[in-house]
Scaffold this motif. Structure first.
Motif, PDB file in Angstrom:
ATOM      1  N   TYR A  55       0.793  -1.221   0.000  1.00 48.30           N
ATOM      2  CA  TYR A  55       0.000   0.000   0.000  1.00 48.30           C
ATOM      3  C   TYR A  55       0.829   1.276   0.000  1.00 48.30           C
ATOM      4  O   TYR A  55       0.281   2.370  -0.105  1.00 48.30           O
ATOM      5  N   GLU A  56       2.144   1.170   0.105  1.00 48.87           N
ATOM      6  CA  GLU A  56       2.991   2.361   0.131  1.00 48.87           C
ATOM      7  C   GLU A  56       3.536   2.753  -1.235  1.00 48.87           C
ATOM      8  O   GLU A  56       4.236   3.762  -1.350  1.00 48.87           O
ATOM      9  N   THR A  57       3.251   1.993  -2.277  1.00 49.38           N
ATOM     10  CA  THR A  57       3.843   2.298  -3.569  1.00 49.38           C
ATOM     11  C   THR A  57       3.338   3.644  -4.105  1.00 49.38           C
ATOM     12  O   THR A  57       2.157   3.964  -3.981  1.00 49.38           O
ATOM     13  N   PRO A  58       4.228   4.449  -4.678  1.00 51.75           N
ATOM     14  CA  PRO A  58       3.895   5.848  -4.984  1.00 51.75           C
ATOM     15  C   PRO A  58       2.811   6.038  -6.029  1.00 51.75           C
ATOM     16  O   PRO A  58       1.955   6.908  -5.876  1.00 51.75           O
ATOM     17  N   LYS A  59       2.828   5.250  -7.098  1.00 52.39           N
ATOM     18  CA  LYS A  59       1.840   5.478  -8.153  1.00 52.39           C
ATOM     19  C   LYS A  59       0.442   5.074  -7.685  1.00 52.39           C
ATOM     20  O   LYS A  59      -0.556   5.659  -8.114  1.00 52.39           O
ATOM     21  N   LEU A  60       0.352   4.086  -6.812  1.00 49.44           N
ATOM     22  CA  LEU A  60      -0.940   3.711  -6.254  1.00 49.44           C
ATOM     23  C   LEU A  60      -1.476   4.840  -5.380  1.00 49.44           C
ATOM     24  O   LEU A  60      -2.646   5.208  -5.469  1.00 49.44           O
ATOM     25  N   ARG A  61      -0.632   5.412  -4.566  1.00 46.62           N
ATOM     26  CA  ARG A  61      -1.077   6.511  -3.702  1.00 46.62           C
ATOM     27  C   ARG A  61      -1.414   7.757  -4.527  1.00 46.62           C
ATOM     28  O   ARG A  61      -2.353   8.481  -4.191  1.00 46.62           O
ATOM     29  N   LYS A  62      -0.680   7.974  -5.579  1.00 45.75           N
ATOM     30  CA  LYS A  62      -1.004   9.101  -6.468  1.00 45.75           C
ATOM     31  C   LYS A  62      -2.380   8.909  -7.085  1.00 45.75           C
ATOM     32  O   LYS A  62      -3.199   9.842  -7.134  1.00 45.75           O
ATOM     33  N   LEU A  63      -2.669   7.704  -7.530  1.00 38.72           N
ATOM     34  CA  LEU A  63      -3.972   7.402  -8.120  1.00 38.72           C
ATOM     35  C   LEU A  63      -5.084   7.528  -7.098  1.00 38.72           C
ATOM     36  O   LEU A  63      -6.220   7.877  -7.430  1.00 38.72           O
ATOM     37  N   ALA A  64      -4.780   7.277  -5.827  1.00 40.85           N
ATOM     38  CA  ALA A  64      -5.797   7.302  -4.772  1.00 40.85           C
ATOM     39  C   ALA A  64      -6.318   8.709  -4.489  1.00 40.85           C
ATOM     40  O   ALA A  64      -7.376   8.846  -3.867  1.00 40.85           O
ATOM     41  N   ALA A  65      -5.612   9.731  -4.922  1.00 37.04           N
ATOM     42  CA  ALA A  65      -6.041  11.101  -4.648  1.00 37.04           C
ATOM     43  C   ALA A  65      -7.242  11.453  -5.518  1.00 37.04           C
ATOM     44  O   ALA A  65      -7.121  11.658  -6.715  1.00 37.04           O
ATOM     45  N   ALA A  66      -8.421  11.480  -4.915  1.00 37.40           N
ATOM     46  CA  ALA A  66      -9.655  11.778  -5.649  1.00 37.40           C
ATOM     47  C   ALA A  66     -10.510  12.718  -4.809  1.00 37.40           C
ATOM     48  O   ALA A  66     -10.937  12.363  -3.713  1.00 37.40           O
ATOM     49  N   ASP A  67     -10.748  13.908  -5.315  1.00 42.30           N
ATOM     50  CA  ASP A  67     -11.435  14.935  -4.532  1.00 42.30           C
ATOM     51  C   ASP A  67     -12.856  14.543  -4.155  1.00 42.30           C
ATOM     52  O   ASP A  67     -13.348  14.926  -3.096  1.00 42.30           O
ATOM     53  N   GLN A  68     -13.542  13.794  -5.031  1.00 40.60           N
ATOM     54  CA  GLN A  68     -14.968  13.550  -4.800  1.00 40.60           C
ATOM     55  C   GLN A  68     -15.246  12.362  -3.896  1.00 40.60           C
ATOM     56  O   GLN A  68     -16.387  12.122  -3.516  1.00 40.60           O
ATOM     57  N   TYR A  69     -14.214  11.583  -3.542  1.00 38.15           N
ATOM     58  CA  TYR A  69     -14.392  10.395  -2.710  1.00 38.15           C
ATOM     59  C   TYR A  69     -13.454  10.420  -1.510  1.00 38.15           C
ATOM     60  O   TYR A  69     -12.395  11.038  -1.542  1.00 38.15           O
ATOM     61  N   LEU A  70     -13.847   9.697  -0.486  1.00 38.50           N
ATOM     62  CA  LEU A  70     -12.898   9.305   0.540  1.00 38.50           C
ATOM     63  C   LEU A  70     -12.243   8.026   0.027  1.00 38.50           C
ATOM     64  O   LEU A  70     -12.940   7.079  -0.339  1.00 38.50           O
ATOM     65  N   VAL A  71     -10.926   7.990  -0.038  1.00 42.18           N
ATOM     66  CA  VAL A  71     -10.221   6.837  -0.599  1.00 42.18           C
ATOM     67  C   VAL A  71      -9.389   6.171   0.487  1.00 42.18           C
ATOM     68  O   VAL A  71      -8.645   6.836   1.214  1.00 42.18           O
ATOM     69  N   VAL A  72      -9.530   4.861   0.585  1.00 48.85           N
ATOM     70  CA  VAL A  72      -8.861   4.101   1.632  1.00 48.85           C
ATOM     71  C   VAL A  72      -8.023   2.996   0.985  1.00 48.85           C
ATOM     72  O   VAL A  72      -8.534   2.205   0.187  1.00 48.85           O
ATOM     73  N   VAL A  73      -6.741   2.963   1.337  1.00 47.87           N
ATOM     74  CA  VAL A  73      -5.825   1.950   0.799  1.00 47.87           C
ATOM     75  C   VAL A  73      -5.277   1.151   1.982  1.00 47.87           C
ATOM     76  O   VAL A  73      -4.308   1.558   2.618  1.00 47.87           O
ATOM     77  N   PRO A  74      -5.888   0.032   2.324  1.00 44.68           N
ATOM     78  CA  PRO A  74      -5.448  -0.723   3.499  1.00 44.68           C
ATOM     79  C   PRO A  74      -4.127  -1.464   3.279  1.00 44.68           C
ATOM     80  O   PRO A  74      -3.780  -1.840   2.153  1.00 44.68           O
ATOM     81  N   ASP A  75      -3.436  -1.688   4.376  1.00 43.25           N
ATOM     82  CA  ASP A  75      -2.235  -2.519   4.349  1.00 43.25           C
ATOM     83  C   ASP A  75      -2.668  -3.962   4.616  1.00 43.25           C
ATOM     84  O   ASP A  75      -2.620  -4.445   5.746  1.00 43.25           O
ATOM     85  N   PHE A  76      -3.080  -4.642   3.567  1.00 41.30           N
ATOM     86  CA  PHE A  76      -3.549  -6.016   3.707  1.00 41.30           C
ATOM     87  C   PHE A  76      -2.426  -6.985   4.069  1.00 41.30           C
ATOM     88  O   PHE A  76      -2.688  -8.135   4.429  1.00 41.30           O
ATOM     89  N   PHE A  77      -1.176  -6.535   3.980  1.00 44.35           N
ATOM     90  CA  PHE A  77      -0.038  -7.428   4.226  1.00 44.35           C
ATOM     91  C   PHE A  77       0.585  -7.207   5.606  1.00 44.35           C
ATOM     92  O   PHE A  77       1.613  -7.794   5.925  1.00 44.35           O
ATOM     93  N   TYR A  78      -0.019  -6.331   6.402  1.00 49.40           N
ATOM     94  CA  TYR A  78       0.422  -6.121   7.786  1.00 49.40           C
ATOM     95  C   TYR A  78       1.925  -5.843   7.873  1.00 49.40           C
ATOM     96  O   TYR A  78       2.648  -6.446   8.669  1.00 49.40           O
ATOM     97  N   GLY A  79       2.361  -4.905   7.037  1.00 50.99           N
ATOM     98  CA  GLY A  79       3.765  -4.513   7.074  1.00 50.99           C
ATOM     99  C   GLY A  79       4.712  -5.498   6.409  1.00 50.99           C
ATOM    100  O   GLY A  79       5.934  -5.376   6.550  1.00 50.99           O
ATOM    101  N   ASP A  80       4.177  -6.458   5.649  1.00 50.01           N
ATOM    102  CA  ASP A  80       5.008  -7.476   5.014  1.00 50.01           C
ATOM    103  C   ASP A  80       4.712  -7.594   3.522  1.00 50.01           C
ATOM    104  O   ASP A  80       4.319  -8.649   3.026  1.00 50.01           O
ATOM    105  N   PRO A  81       4.877  -6.497   2.765  1.00 57.01           N
ATOM    106  CA  PRO A  81       4.698  -6.619   1.318  1.00 57.01           C
ATOM    107  C   PRO A  81       5.812  -7.471   0.735  1.00 57.01           C
ATOM    108  O   PRO A  81       6.854  -7.685   1.371  1.00 57.01           O
ATOM    109  N   SER A  82       5.585  -7.951  -0.469  1.00 56.01           N
ATOM    110  CA  SER A  82       6.638  -8.711  -1.115  1.00 56.01           C
ATOM    111  C   SER A  82       7.649  -7.745  -1.737  1.00 56.01           C
ATOM    112  O   SER A  82       7.524  -6.525  -1.622  1.00 56.01           O
TER     113      SER A  82
END
Length: 236
Positions: A53-80
């Motif tokens: 969930y920390e990757t930059p392009k994903l977070r850039k895409l998440a910026a949307a004025d008309q919505y609340l956007v939530v990107v959970p850490d489904f890997f609990y601090g253990d991404p591949s």
């Protein structure tokens, strides 16, 4: 879903949680990057690929004025990580069934806060999580981009409008299979669907593209626009 394509083209840096764009909060028991409009009654859940969930392009895409956007850490601090030699073990530890259960907790938490309409978008690993979510009416719409291996059974369970964006040169989800899933969806006349194959791109093209490649950037931006248009149509 185990394939080297899931772990290729890593981000060159991670976004700091103090960058002023979004904040990291607890949502449904999961650490989550939260951005967009805090006053919106509409939310979008993003389920990341294996790189987390920390990757930059994903977070850039998440910026949307008309919505609340939530990107959970489904890997609990253990991404591949790229070229992970233990990717099969990693996928066992972070299977999409567990991701689906966690995603349902996040959706429930958003509804408890008064969010009245929720969409979900997933990439690769996250695409399979979102397809599972789309098997209920807990969300209003789904967008899946270069998913992992999706079965006919998964698609037969879909109950909400869904868009599947695939890549011409995807070894995990070949375009022939994506088109086959589209045929199944077309037979479900009660559910609107969109299946689109992007030419000249490979798995991960929407969030792991090369900024120096104009064609890659254009293709990614087109997929982002498709995503936004789908949610604008159905998450009201």
């Amino acid at each position: 879903m185990s394939s080297s394509e899931c772990f290729e083209n890593p981000p060159t840096l991670l976004i700091s949680t103090s960058n002023g764009v979004g904040t990291v909060q607890d949502v449904g028991g999961l650490k989550s990057y939260v951005t967009g409009s805090p006053h919106s009654k509409r939310a979008i859940l993003f389920a990341s690929d294996a790189l987390g969930y920390e990757t930059p392009k994903l977070r850039k895409l998440a910026a949307a004025d008309q919505y609340l956007v939530v990107v959970p850490d489904f890997f609990y601090g253990d991404p591949s990580y790229p070229n992970n030699p233990d990717r099969d073990e990693w996928l066992k530890a972070h299977n999409t069934d567990k991701g689906h259960e966690d995603a349902k907790q996040v959706v429930a938490a958003l509804k408890s806060k008064g969010l009245s309409a929720i969409g979900a978008s997933g990439f690769c690993w996250g695409g399979n999580v979102v397809i599972k979510l789309a098997g209920s009416t807990d969300i209003q719409a789904a967008v899946v981009l270069h998913p992992g291996r999706v079965t006919d059974e998964d698609i037969n369970e879909v109950k909400v409008p869904i868009a599947i964006l695939g890549a011409e040169m995807d070894k995990i989800a070949p375009q022939e299979h994506i088109k086959h899933l589209g045929e199944i969806l077309s037979a479900k006349s009660e559910i609107d669907s969109l299946v689109k194959i992007f030419p000249g791109v490979a798995h991960g093209w929407t969030v792991r593209y090369n900024d120096e490649d104009p064609f890659a950037v254009k293709s990614a931006e087109e997929s982002h626009l498709d995503l936004i248009n789908w949610f604008t149509k159905y998450v009201k």
